[in-house]
Design a protein around this motif. Sequence first.
Motif, short mmCIF file in Angstrom:
data_model
loop_
_atom_site.label_atom_id
_atom_site.label_comp_id
_atom_site.label_asym_id
_atom_site.label_seq_id
_atom_site.Cartn_x
_atom_site.Cartn_y
_atom_site.Cartn_z
N LEU A 1 -32.91 8.62 106.85
CA LEU A 1 -34.00 8.56 105.88
C LEU A 1 -33.89 7.32 105.00
N LEU A 2 -32.67 6.83 104.83
CA LEU A 2 -32.45 5.65 104.01
C LEU A 2 -33.10 4.40 104.61
N SER A 3 -33.38 4.41 105.90
CA SER A 3 -33.99 3.23 106.52
C SER A 3 -35.41 3.00 106.01
N THR A 4 -36.08 4.07 105.62
CA THR A 4 -37.44 3.93 105.09
C THR A 4 -37.50 4.15 103.58
N SER A 5 -36.51 4.80 103.03
CA SER A 5 -36.46 5.07 101.58
C SER A 5 -35.06 4.76 101.06
N PRO A 6 -34.68 3.49 101.02
CA PRO A 6 -33.29 3.15 100.68
C PRO A 6 -32.88 3.49 99.25
N ASN A 7 -33.83 3.67 98.37
CA ASN A 7 -33.47 3.98 96.98
C ASN A 7 -33.61 5.46 96.65
N MET A 8 -33.67 6.30 97.68
CA MET A 8 -33.85 7.72 97.44
C MET A 8 -32.60 8.39 96.85
N GLY A 9 -31.46 7.82 97.07
CA GLY A 9 -30.23 8.37 96.50
C GLY A 9 -30.18 8.13 95.01
N SER A 10 -29.37 8.91 94.34
CA SER A 10 -29.24 8.77 92.89
C SER A 10 -28.07 7.84 92.57
N TYR A 11 -27.95 7.52 91.29
CA TYR A 11 -26.81 6.72 90.86
C TYR A 11 -25.63 7.64 90.62
N PRO A 12 -24.41 7.19 90.96
CA PRO A 12 -23.22 8.02 90.74
C PRO A 12 -23.00 8.30 89.25
N SER A 13 -22.33 9.37 88.96
CA SER A 13 -22.07 9.74 87.57
C SER A 13 -21.09 8.79 86.89
N TYR A 14 -20.22 8.15 87.65
CA TYR A 14 -19.25 7.22 87.07
C TYR A 14 -19.90 5.85 86.85
N SER A 15 -19.85 5.36 85.62
CA SER A 15 -20.50 4.09 85.29
C SER A 15 -19.92 2.92 86.08
N THR A 16 -18.64 2.97 86.38
CA THR A 16 -18.00 1.90 87.15
C THR A 16 -18.67 1.75 88.51
N LEU A 17 -18.93 2.87 89.15
CA LEU A 17 -19.58 2.84 90.47
C LEU A 17 -21.03 2.39 90.36
N ARG A 18 -21.71 2.82 89.31
CA ARG A 18 -23.10 2.38 89.08
C ARG A 18 -23.14 0.87 88.91
N LYS A 19 -22.23 0.34 88.10
CA LYS A 19 -22.20 -1.11 87.85
C LYS A 19 -21.91 -1.90 89.12
N GLN A 20 -21.20 -1.30 90.06
CA GLN A 20 -20.89 -1.96 91.32
C GLN A 20 -22.05 -1.87 92.32
N GLY A 21 -23.10 -1.16 91.93
CA GLY A 21 -24.30 -1.09 92.76
C GLY A 21 -24.35 0.06 93.75
N TYR A 22 -23.44 1.01 93.62
CA TYR A 22 -23.46 2.14 94.53
C TYR A 22 -24.60 3.10 94.20
N ARG A 23 -25.08 3.72 95.24
CA ARG A 23 -25.99 4.86 95.12
C ARG A 23 -25.34 5.99 95.91
N ARG B 1 -23.06 19.58 101.48
CA ARG B 1 -21.96 19.55 100.51
C ARG B 1 -21.21 18.22 100.53
N HIS B 2 -21.87 17.18 101.03
CA HIS B 2 -21.22 15.87 101.11
C HIS B 2 -21.99 14.80 100.37
N LEU B 3 -21.23 13.84 99.85
CA LEU B 3 -21.79 12.71 99.11
C LEU B 3 -21.63 11.47 99.98
N ILE B 4 -22.73 10.78 100.19
CA ILE B 4 -22.73 9.57 101.00
C ILE B 4 -22.95 8.39 100.06
N PHE B 5 -21.95 7.55 99.93
CA PHE B 5 -22.03 6.40 99.03
C PHE B 5 -22.48 5.18 99.81
#
Length: 103
Positions: free
Chosen positions: A45-67, A73-77
């Motif tokens: 689904l990310l191929s057509t909606s790449p920004n559909m994921g949310s930002y991680p709760s940790y600010s460090t990961l957000r600042k690094q550009g992760y979604r 029950r799994h998180l895909i970074f």
Amino acid sequence: MNYRILRTDKANDQLHSLILYIADDSGSIDTALAYLEKLEQGINLLSTSPNMGSYPSYSTLRKQGYRVLIVQRHLIFYKVEEKAQEVIIYAIFDAKQEYKNLL
């Protein structure tokens, strides 16, 4: 426009280990493959909606550009590379796992 989906070796290894674990734990390769299909559908689904994921709760990961995309029950970074039109999958973790220092 569709984005190309790429996976790091780390993400591929984690996915492989996860499917082997599910097959062993459940005693059924069919159960493991069905779960793999759910994960693959979410990733695709990310191929057509790449920004559909949310930002991680940790600010460090957000600042690094992760979604993060939650599938079952799994998180895909992942990160979105706009210029290259790519989505790069970096890691797949169980939602109960402490992932901050594992990425």
